[in-house]
Write an enzyme that holds these catalytic residues in place. Sequence first.
Site, PDB file in Angstrom:
ATOM      1  N   PRO A 183     100.170  64.746  22.094  1.00  0.00           N
ATOM      2  CA  PRO A 183     101.521  64.960  21.616  1.00  0.00           C
ATOM      3  C   PRO A 183     102.169  66.298  21.946  1.00  0.00           C
ATOM      4  O   PRO A 183     101.911  67.297  21.296  1.00  0.00           O
ATOM      5  CB  PRO A 183     101.385  64.815  20.099  1.00  0.00           C
ATOM      6  CG  PRO A 183      99.944  65.080  19.783  1.00  0.00           C
ATOM      7  CD  PRO A 183      99.209  65.193  21.090  1.00  0.00           C
ATOM      8  N   GLU A 184     103.031  66.327  22.941  1.00  0.00           N
ATOM      9  CA  GLU A 184     104.075  67.351  23.032  1.00  0.00           C
ATOM     10  C   GLU A 184     105.382  66.593  22.879  1.00  0.00           C
ATOM     11  O   GLU A 184     105.363  65.402  22.540  1.00  0.00           O
ATOM     12  CB  GLU A 184     103.979  68.116  24.358  1.00  0.00           C
ATOM     13  CG  GLU A 184     102.728  68.998  24.403  1.00  0.00           C
ATOM     14  CD  GLU A 184     102.682  69.947  25.591  1.00  0.00           C
ATOM     15  OE1 GLU A 184     103.751  70.253  26.149  1.00  0.00           O
ATOM     16  OE2 GLU A 184     101.577  70.366  25.960  1.00  0.00           O
TER      17      GLU A 184
ATOM     18  N   ARG B 172      91.155  63.787  15.411  1.00  0.00           N
ATOM     19  CA  ARG B 172      90.779  65.145  14.980  1.00  0.00           C
ATOM     20  C   ARG B 172      91.327  65.565  13.634  1.00  0.00           C
ATOM     21  O   ARG B 172      90.988  66.638  13.143  1.00  0.00           O
ATOM     22  CB  ARG B 172      91.203  66.148  16.060  1.00  0.00           C
ATOM     23  CG  ARG B 172      90.388  66.001  17.326  1.00  0.00           C
ATOM     24  CD  ARG B 172      90.857  66.956  18.390  1.00  0.00           C
ATOM     25  NE  ARG B 172      90.548  68.332  18.053  1.00  0.00           N
ATOM     26  CZ  ARG B 172      90.972  69.363  18.753  1.00  0.00           C
ATOM     27  NH1 ARG B 172      91.737  69.177  19.803  1.00  0.00           N
ATOM     28  NH2 ARG B 172      90.643  70.569  18.415  1.00  0.00           N
TER      29      ARG B 172
END
Length: 279
Positions: free
Chosen positions: A2-3, A113
């Site tokens: 995710p950017e 994560r």
Amino acid sequence: MPELPEVETARLCLERWARGRQVRGVLVRERRVVAKGGPPLAKLVGARFVGFDRRGKHLLIGLHAKGKPLGLWSHLGMSGKWLRRKTGEEPPRFSRVQIDLSGGVTLHYADLRLFGRLRLVPGAAFEKLPAVAALGPDPLHEGVDPDRLGERLQRSRKAVKPQLLDQRLAAGVGNIQASEALFRAGIDPRRPGRSLARAELARLARGIRASIDYSLADLRKQIGATGGRDVQYVEEPAGPNPFRVYDRANEPCPRCRRGTITRLIQDARSTFFCPRCQK
DNA sequence: ACCCGTGTTCGCTG
DNA sequence: TCAGCGAACACGGG
């Protein structure tokens, strides 16, 4: 992954999957992904999805709950994803929260994560969240203004690349887009941000926009392959590295063909650049 | 076994 | 107020 481009893609998917649907049930498998201090996610039950916004890497989702606005804030962290399944199907790997909707659709927030977070926002008052309030201009909304970028870069003595990760400069630029934007702008990532001339600031602003547009188009191609309502979120984005310099250490520079892409560490994060054509 | 990682926050110093 | 820095969070993959 995710950017900004991935978060925008998640926004588009959620809109297609959930717009107008009502929440029938919520299952939190992993409490840690629910941000501390917010209302319990169970309050989503009965609410209807109505709005799908994004600022930088932050998803700002609007619902109506008994006629009153309710917000769902979602940050994907390092490994968060939104996935769609049919209700009753086996949950995907690392599904941390499951939201059953009307029409047999189930949304899963999956996150290996556990750096991502969800939070309910009463009244959909997202601007009250400090992390959202602090965000700089979004490259796809307000756009990046070279003067404003320059003003911000003046406040620090740090190198320009680590500075680009500061979400107050341009919301949504992450470690990949920072390297890509500086490559497009022809600027050495080690330069102090405050040393950039006007013309370089203009090139950097254009570089940010161009690298984000490029990545977004690439992702759109992947999710749009099947078209219309059959769109599926790509869970395993295979295929070759779509970037110009990121993760291309020791390869020849795609622009000048003579430099070698070099990896260096800045503020404990990898940077990739061409020492020959980034000055 | 060990190192790495597309992100952010917190505590502390100056 | 604010820049800067290190640690923390967490766990699969190479």
